[in-house]
Structure formats: structure tokens, C-alpha cells
Write an enzyme that holds these catalytic residues in place. Sequence first.
Site, short mmCIF file in Angstrom:
data_model
loop_
_atom_site.label_atom_id
_atom_site.label_comp_id
_atom_site.label_asym_id
_atom_site.label_seq_id
_atom_site.Cartn_x
_atom_site.Cartn_y
_atom_site.Cartn_z
N HIS A 299 0.86 -1.19 0.00
CA HIS A 299 0.00 0.00 0.00
C HIS A 299 0.90 1.24 0.00
O HIS A 299 1.67 1.45 0.94
CB HIS A 299 -0.89 -0.02 1.25
N HIS A 342 -0.67 2.96 11.78
CA HIS A 342 0.53 3.78 11.62
C HIS A 342 0.55 4.94 12.61
O HIS A 342 -0.47 5.32 13.19
CB HIS A 342 0.64 4.32 10.19
N GLU A 348 -2.61 14.88 10.85
CA GLU A 348 -3.63 14.73 9.81
C GLU A 348 -4.99 15.21 10.30
O GLU A 348 -5.54 14.67 11.27
CB GLU A 348 -3.75 13.26 9.39
N TYR A 357 -15.42 6.06 3.53
CA TYR A 357 -13.96 5.94 3.58
C TYR A 357 -13.63 4.50 3.92
O TYR A 357 -14.15 3.94 4.90
CB TYR A 357 -13.40 6.90 4.62
N HIS A 372 -5.74 13.16 13.75
CA HIS A 372 -4.70 12.26 14.26
C HIS A 372 -3.40 13.04 14.26
O HIS A 372 -2.79 13.27 13.21
CB HIS A 372 -4.61 11.00 13.38
#
Length: 441
Positions: A299, A342, A348, A357, A372
Site C-alpha cells: 500500500h 501507523h 492529519e 472511507y 490524528h
Amino acid sequence: MTQASPASDRRYQSGFGNEYASEAVPGALPQGRNNPQRGPFDLYTELISGTAFTAPRHENRRTWLYRRQPSVVSGRYQPYAQAHWTTGADREIALPPEPLRWHPQPLDGAVELDFVDGMHTIAANGDAESQVGIGSLMYTAGRSMTRRAFVNADGEMLLVPQQGRLLITTELGVLDVKPGEIAVLPRGMAFKVALPDSEAGAGPSRGYVCENYGAHFRLPELGPIGSNGLANARDFQAPVAAFESEEGDYDIVKKFGGRFWRAPMKHTPFNVVAWHGNLSPVKYDTAHFMVIGSISFDHPDPSIFTVLTSPSDTPGTANCDFVIFPPRWMVMENTFRPPWFHRNLMSEFMGLVLGEYDAKPGGFKPGGASLHNCMVPHGPDEEAFDKATHADLKPHKLDNTLAFMFESRYRFIPTKFALQSPALDTDYADCWAGLKDQFKA
């Protein structure tokens, strides 16, 4: 609005950061010099500089305006109340290192608010005085600005409508922006926002705004991607010259140093008959974004979805990246396809314009937001993880979706309004509570 172009009757000019030229009346642009002793048709010459005069040529932004009356002709400014549009980080707020999420901002009470009064800062970082950082805001509004204009001297504004069109009248012309499109409005340029869908009975409009205190948004470098991909400069659209001819008073609201001010004006500020330069409002349809992705395994980082970037003084570490997650094919083999778990150096702020989403199929709704911050763990919720780890990995398309991020090197601090909002999802962390220890020795 009186609007024309000597070459055609088109509504927009293509390109991002181009040296545009436009005139609503043929002959209104002076030839051979920017500031003649007397302008054509006795128009006043005015220069708006978006960068320091001595900025490098490739970064220098300025536009020459030829207008019926200069912007110095106005009344005296008095304080204006807008309590929910704050500027920069409130460092008095003690923020724990936890993920935050907001349900869609409610539209109750928005019917009587216009774009300026309906603005609320959700989170911010940096400082407008130091020209560092951004604010992440949302607007809920149901009333058009008519004889009222707004000037933001603190930063440029990136608008992401989520519900309802925005008809944005600027000093340089008109932008018609619908959900799925974005607009970038330069610092210091007057504009007003009409809400045609709200006026047609569709209810209040809602959307997201990035107030950028730092360097101008620009297209990111492409590096190994090469010359084609992501957002193409030709797909950005600047307005053609247009001016209001209706007489009557105007209100000017200005954001200056984090405070709001109001002054009367005896004429419209939208009286620019001709202009040329590379400091211009633009709009962009995200459907034109050329998505780059993996066609083998793994990804890729979300940086491949960057539409615009505001660089900082550290190369590659942005003051703000504007990143979108549009419809795209997923074809990777033997790969966990949604975003993995992560922690990032970058912080963010995320919003959802439409659809679903893929990492939060249930709890993240259009009109909502999440935050985040730096090194705060996050990732797919339990439902998304279970689905992704057991899926038959055939090629499939993520369709009817558009999410985005304002990603910044600086920590976001939510406002008191956001932390006290009934839209705050106090159970957000529970979406990971069911992730058990699955280790099998």
C-alpha cells in the site's frame, strides 16, 4: 456582473500559477506598460502583491488590477464579532495524545448565517503573524452574501464544499464551485459567497476550509513519477474579468491579525474591469486528478494523492499538504489494502465529502472530521480490518467516495468550540477495542 473576454465568451482561463490576462471591456488592459499615467477608460491602476517584491521569479506572485475605484476608498473600520473563527494554536489547551473524531457538523441554526458568520475553526496550528501553520475550519451557512464582501489578510483559503454549491464572486471574476471541486482564494483579495442551492430550498450548505498562514499552495514536485500524473496545471481554472455595475453601499469585513473588522463602502469592491498577473483565485475539479497507485503489492504512502502543497523551510516536510482519496482501482496482490496501522511525524486533519472511507466504513460520515496528531496511533477500525484480512483479493474499484486530508508538520490543537461540540465522538477509540491478540506461535 458584466463579464467578457476579447478572445471568447468563455467563463474561465486554464492553468495554475499562469500569467493570466483578462478584460471585461475590450481595450481596458494597457499595452506595453503596467502603470500608465492615465489608464484606459480612466481606470485606476492597483497592484496586489502576494509575495515579497524580491521573491525569486519562479515564486513571485502579483497581479495588476485596472478598476473603477481603488480599494483605498472605504470608511473607517470598527470591530466585528465572529467568536468561532479563531486563528492559530491555542496553547493553553492541554490536549492528550489521543485520536479525535467529529460527527457531521449539525446544520441547526445555519439558515440565517452567511459564509463568514457560519465559519468555525475546528483545529489549528502555527501562527498567522509568523506566517506559519494552518487552520482547519468548517462552515455551515444558508444565506448568501449580497452587498457584503470579505477580505482575509491572515492567509489564503482553500475551500472544499461538501454540501451545496458556492458561487464565489472575487475581484478578478466569478467561480462556480460544486462539491467534488475545490477553490483557492489568495490572501488579501476581496470575495463574497452566494449559496444558490440553499436559496433554491435545498437547505443549508456545509464544507471545509484550510486557512493557510504559510507559503502559497502550489503543485507538488513529481520526482520519479515523471512529467504526468496527480493534478495537472491545465485543469485549474481562473476566472475571466467581471465587474458589478449596480450602485449601492457595501459592507467590508476584514480578518486582520486574528481579529475581525467591518467598514462601510459606498461602492462595490468588485469593480475590476481588467487584470493581468499570476496571483489569482482558481478552482479545480478533483475528478481530473490522475491517481497513481501500486499495481503489484504493498500500500503506497498517501503522499501520492497530494493535489497541492504549501512548503515549509524543511524540504519535503510541508507546512500543509492537501491530499485527496478519490475513486480508484485496488489491484495489489497479497496486500492489506486499506491504510495500515501507523504513527506519523505529520499530523492529519481529515474530512469526507461523499460516500464511504474504506478504513472507517461505519463511523466516518460525510460532513464529519477526524484528527490524528503527530505520533498518535491510528488506522482501520475493527470492521475494516476484519474485512480486509479475509477478502478475496480480486481487482475492485473504490467508487462514489471522496475523502481528503490537510496534513501538516505542526501539531493541531482543537478549539474550545470543537472540544465542547455535541458533534464530538467521545466513543471514537472504541472502534479499535475489539482488536484482539491473534498471535499463533
